[in-house]
Scaffold this motif. Structure first.
Motif, PDB file in Angstrom:
ATOM      1  N   GLU A  28     -89.945  28.226 -36.774  1.00  0.00           N
ATOM      2  CA  GLU A  28     -89.316  27.301 -37.719  1.00  0.00           C
ATOM      3  C   GLU A  28     -90.169  27.134 -38.975  1.00  0.00           C
ATOM      4  OE1 GLU A  28     -86.345  25.817 -37.658  1.00  0.00           O
ATOM      5  OE2 GLU A  28     -85.830  26.766 -35.765  1.00  0.00           O
ATOM      6  N   TRP A  31     -89.826  30.283 -41.174  1.00  0.00           N
ATOM      7  CA  TRP A  31     -88.581  30.329 -41.946  1.00  0.00           C
ATOM      8  C   TRP A  31     -88.543  29.274 -43.040  1.00  0.00           C
ATOM      9  CZ3 TRP A  31     -86.157  34.421 -42.710  1.00  0.00           C
ATOM     10  CH2 TRP A  31     -86.080  35.391 -41.734  1.00  0.00           C
ATOM     11  N   ALA A  32     -89.168  28.126 -42.808  1.00  0.00           N
ATOM     12  CA  ALA A  32     -89.243  27.109 -43.860  1.00  0.00           C
ATOM     13  C   ALA A  32     -90.055  27.641 -45.042  1.00  0.00           C
ATOM     14  CB  ALA A  32     -89.861  25.827 -43.324  1.00  0.00           C
ATOM     15  N   LEU A  35     -87.898  30.218 -46.934  1.00  0.00           N
ATOM     16  CA  LEU A  35     -86.896  29.529 -47.753  1.00  0.00           C
ATOM     17  C   LEU A  35     -87.533  28.855 -48.967  1.00  0.00           C
ATOM     18  CD1 LEU A  35     -84.641  27.952 -44.990  1.00  0.00           C
ATOM     19  CD2 LEU A  35     -84.070  29.867 -46.490  1.00  0.00           C
ATOM     20  N   THR A  67     -80.474  28.484 -50.780  1.00  0.00           N
ATOM     21  CA  THR A  67     -81.594  28.600 -49.843  1.00  0.00           C
ATOM     22  C   THR A  67     -81.517  27.553 -48.728  1.00  0.00           C
ATOM     23  OG1 THR A  67     -82.968  27.270 -51.347  1.00  0.00           O
ATOM     24  CG2 THR A  67     -83.160  29.670 -51.510  1.00  0.00           C
ATOM     25  N   PHE A  68     -81.908  26.341 -49.019  1.00  0.00           N
ATOM     26  CA  PHE A  68     -82.042  25.317 -47.980  1.00  0.00           C
ATOM     27  C   PHE A  68     -80.731  24.680 -47.527  1.00  0.00           C
ATOM     28  CE2 PHE A  68     -86.426  25.049 -49.714  1.00  0.00           C
ATOM     29  CZ  PHE A  68     -87.114  25.227 -48.533  1.00  0.00           C
ATOM     30  N   GLU A  69     -79.811  24.468 -48.460  1.00  0.00           N
ATOM     31  CA  GLU A  69     -78.613  23.680 -48.152  1.00  0.00           C
ATOM     32  C   GLU A  69     -77.853  24.146 -46.908  1.00  0.00           C
ATOM     33  OE1 GLU A  69     -74.949  21.525 -50.458  1.00  0.00           O
ATOM     34  OE2 GLU A  69     -75.533  23.503 -51.141  1.00  0.00           O
ATOM     35  N   PRO A  70     -77.648  25.451 -46.698  1.00  0.00           N
ATOM     36  CA  PRO A  70     -76.903  25.863 -45.507  1.00  0.00           C
ATOM     37  C   PRO A  70     -77.571  25.460 -44.183  1.00  0.00           C
ATOM     38  CG  PRO A  70     -77.068  27.681 -47.064  1.00  0.00           C
ATOM     39  CD  PRO A  70     -77.964  26.589 -47.570  1.00  0.00           C
ATOM     40  N   HIS A  71     -78.851  25.135 -44.240  1.00  0.00           N
ATOM     41  CA  HIS A  71     -79.602  24.791 -43.026  1.00  0.00           C
ATOM     42  C   HIS A  71     -79.827  23.293 -42.881  1.00  0.00           C
ATOM     43  CE1 HIS A  71     -80.368  29.066 -42.744  1.00  0.00           C
ATOM     44  NE2 HIS A  71     -80.709  29.024 -44.014  1.00  0.00           N
ATOM     45  N   HIS A  72     -79.372  22.501 -43.841  1.00  0.00           N
ATOM     46  CA  HIS A  72     -79.594  21.058 -43.826  1.00  0.00           C
ATOM     47  C   HIS A  72     -78.349  20.302 -43.392  1.00  0.00           C
ATOM     48  CE1 HIS A  72     -83.177  21.003 -46.877  1.00  0.00           C
ATOM     49  NE2 HIS A  72     -83.510  21.476 -45.699  1.00  0.00           N
TER      50      HIS A  72
END
Length: 100
Positions: A28, A31-32, A35, A67-72
């Protein structure tokens, strides 16, 4: 140290190099970081490409969406959007001159 502890506990056993167990903390964090680098690169590129009338917020929202939005989830999306609103008044012209 996290990766070392996970390797000692065999959390990645069965996944084999170069694959990490995707349910581990070290994966995790990896991947952070990936991103975050992508976000930074897209933000800089987006800022350089801004046309008059567009703001730093426009570039930030576009980079975030890629980048981040799809994972939040909802809470993190609201937090990031609020932070981008806080930077909406940033002098983009001055920023672009410093980045040149």
């Amino acid at each position: 140290q996290i990766l070392k502890a996970e390797l000692n506990s065999e959390a990645h056993a069965g996944w084999g190099p170069p694959q990490m167990n995707p349910k581990t903390v070290s994966c995790e964090l990896y991947w952070a970081a990936v991103l975050a680098v992508g976000f930074g690169a897209r933000l800089i590129a987006g800022t350089r490409a801004l046309s008059p009338g567009h703001t730093m917020q426009d570039a930030a929202l576009e980079a975030y969406g890629e980048t981040f939005e799809p994972h939040h989830g909802w809470l993190l999306r609201q937090t990031f959007t609020t932070a981008f609103w806080a930077g909406a008044g940033m002098d983009v012209g001055g920023f672009k001159r410093r980045m040149a």
